[in-house]
Design a protein around this motif. Sequence first.
Motif, mmCIF file in Angstrom:
data_model
loop_
_atom_site.group_PDB
_atom_site.id
_atom_site.type_symbol
_atom_site.label_atom_id
_atom_site.label_comp_id
_atom_site.label_asym_id
_atom_site.label_seq_id
_atom_site.Cartn_x
_atom_site.Cartn_y
_atom_site.Cartn_z
ATOM 1 N N THR A 181 0.474 5.548 -0.521
ATOM 2 C CA THR A 181 -0.438 6.687 -0.609
ATOM 3 C C THR A 181 0.377 7.955 -0.791
ATOM 4 N N GLY A 200 0.812 -1.199 0.000
ATOM 5 C CA GLY A 200 0.000 0.000 0.000
ATOM 6 C C GLY A 200 0.850 1.254 0.000
ATOM 7 N N ASN A 219 -3.458 4.040 -1.196
ATOM 8 C CA ASN A 219 -3.295 2.671 -0.699
ATOM 9 C C ASN A 219 -3.107 1.687 -1.851
#
Length: 255
Positions: free
Chosen positions: A208, A206, A218
């Motif tokens: 971000t 993940g 994510n």
Amino acid sequence: MDVMTHSSTFLLPGNDHGSSFTYALVVLNQRLPRFTPILWDHAQVRVCADGGANRVFDEMPLLFPRDDALDVRRRYKPDIIKGDMDSIRTEVLDFYTNLGTKVVDESHDQDTTDLHKCVAYIRDFAPNLDRSNLCILVAGALGGRFDHEAGNINVLYRFSTTRIILLSDDCLIYLLPRTHRHEIHIQSSVEGPHCGLIPIGMTSVGTTTTGLQWDLTNMEMRFGDLVSTSNLVQGEKITVQSSSDLLWTISIKKF
């Protein structure tokens, strides 16, 4: 999670940009970036791999075509030449040793790269260097043979707790350790807009980001599937948080 901040103020001329870093410069055996004199001026210690000393001797005068070549070579004298001494030319070695450059011969060590040797020396032995917020700039790390480039990228992982930035005329690369959330402050006058986030060695389950044209939320990244290349910075600050170490790369403008 602690925040790690990054900024390419070392690409800006002068030493009044408020940087909290102590810079060291390593020069390897690929073509010098045109902005090498700026890196040299920011650095408190300058270490050449043995072939890198040839590059400084040959190419620094080309960056100052109106200056006397001998004067340029004296002005840009490395503090240390380190490596297995298989590449440096005799006349280059003699020139710098006569000017007082320290030579560290590690021809007994054939298991580590020149960059590994230089980083280990700076981290552990360079005298009078504040290591509390050390950042090692590496010129001549990219271009040429791909196995050399891969070896230099491997050093980023081998010394993941040390800030190391690989530089060429076209781009820079450094590691974003998964142990931190990262804030990257963009120096838009000298870098961008093209950038990338690349997982090497493991899948990022993940990732971000904020501040990119194509932000990730994510998102899983791995080779054989999605990697974030040819992205674009959108503002003055990028944030990155990931489950794995990532390489950050951004283009350098022809300033």
